[in-house]
Design an enzyme around this catalytic site. Structure first.
Site, short mmCIF file in Angstrom:
data_model
loop_
_atom_site.label_atom_id
_atom_site.label_comp_id
_atom_site.label_asym_id
_atom_site.label_seq_id
_atom_site.Cartn_x
_atom_site.Cartn_y
_atom_site.Cartn_z
N CYS A 1 38.18 43.63 46.09
CA CYS A 1 37.06 43.72 47.00
C CYS A 1 37.26 44.80 47.92
O CYS A 1 36.72 45.90 48.31
CB CYS A 1 36.63 42.62 47.67
SG CYS A 1 36.17 41.30 46.73
N ARG B 1 30.26 40.43 41.26
CA ARG B 1 30.15 41.96 41.95
C ARG B 1 28.77 42.35 41.16
O ARG B 1 28.75 42.94 40.12
CB ARG B 1 31.23 42.88 41.15
CG ARG B 1 32.66 42.36 41.64
CD ARG B 1 33.51 43.00 41.23
NE ARG B 1 34.88 42.26 41.79
CZ ARG B 1 35.41 42.21 42.69
NH1 ARG B 1 35.04 42.74 43.59
NH2 ARG B 1 36.36 41.32 42.75
#
Ligand code: BEZ
Length: 239
Positions: A55, A138
């Site tokens: 991330c 995601r």
């Protein structure tokens, strides 16, 4: 989750649906979607957790490219099920401490939603229990200025997204809207676009004559037309 355990069926927004409305607390103050985003394209994307490496690499890349998305009239909104103080501390760490692949001092200026309640993530189907029951996958939602979802992309927790592809899809969506055409595989500005064959129904004003030197028909169902890169960029950037 057990293999044979029945999974909850959730209604997930699909391409062509109106994007769900929401109000959320973010690192840039409260946002109201879609009211605050009228007239703009929006990319709403989720990530599993703050202070995690994949991330972090993604946020740095999005932060570095934010100006390009802005130039294409596209606003970015991030989301994870972490709280606001975690978001603020993580973004500060990214700016002050992390250097990765030549990127450093990256300041994230777009809002990052505190979705501890999973309210927004649930509305958008970002919690996918087979992958993770307590984190968002995601997900990337492209929402047009009318509030319609135009593209959805999902990646698993373990793989960082390709941000050149995310940008390419935005430009392709805007180009196919502006020029009433379709984009072939791996299309980029300057490449030929797909147009309806001469004599076919629909998009009458776009119908191509066989004598048009810019049109090539590879077969009766597959015609392409030259489309100048500058013409594309002039239309799709800042609009
Ligand atoms: C990461 O961003 O590194 C990550 C987050 C959740 C699960 C796995 C990896």
């Amino acid at each position: 989750m057990e293999e044979n355990q029945e999974r909850e069926i959730v209604a997930m927004p699909r391409i062509g649906d109106k994007a769900p409305a929401f109000t959320a607390k973010t690192t840039q103050g409260e946002i109201k979607f879609p009211d605050d985003y009228k007239g703009h394209w929006t990319i709403l994307f989720s990530h599993p957790a703050d202070f995690t490496p994949v991330c972090t690499s993604e946020f740095m890349t999005f932060g570095k490219m934010a100006g390009q998305f802005e130039e294409a009239n596209c606003k970015l909104i991030g989301l994870s099920v972490d709280g606001l103080y975690s978001h603020i501390a993580w973004l500060r760490t990214i700016k002050e401490k992390i250097e990765f692949k030549g990127m450093k001092n990256i300041e994230i200026k777009f809002p990052l939603i505190d979705d501890v309640s999973m309210n927004v993530a649930s509305k958008f189907g970002m919690i996918q229990p087979g992958e993770a029951a307590t984190q968002a996958v995601r997900a990337v939602f492209y929402i047009d200025p009318r509030g319609i979802i135009r593209t959805i992309i999902y990646y698993p927790l373990s793989i960082g997204r390709n941000f050149d592809e995310l940008y390419r899809v935005l430009i392709a969506l805007k180009t196919t809207d502006e020029f009433a055409c379709a984009a072939p595989a791996d299309w980029r500005p300057g490449d030929e676009v797909i147009v309806p064959p001469a004599g076919s129904c629909g998009m009458a004003e776009q119908r191509m004559s066989k004598s048009d030197p810019d049109v090539t028909c590879h077969d009766w169902f597959f015609c392409t037309r030259k489309l100048d890169k500058d013409e594309v960029l002039k239309k799709v950037l800042k609009k």
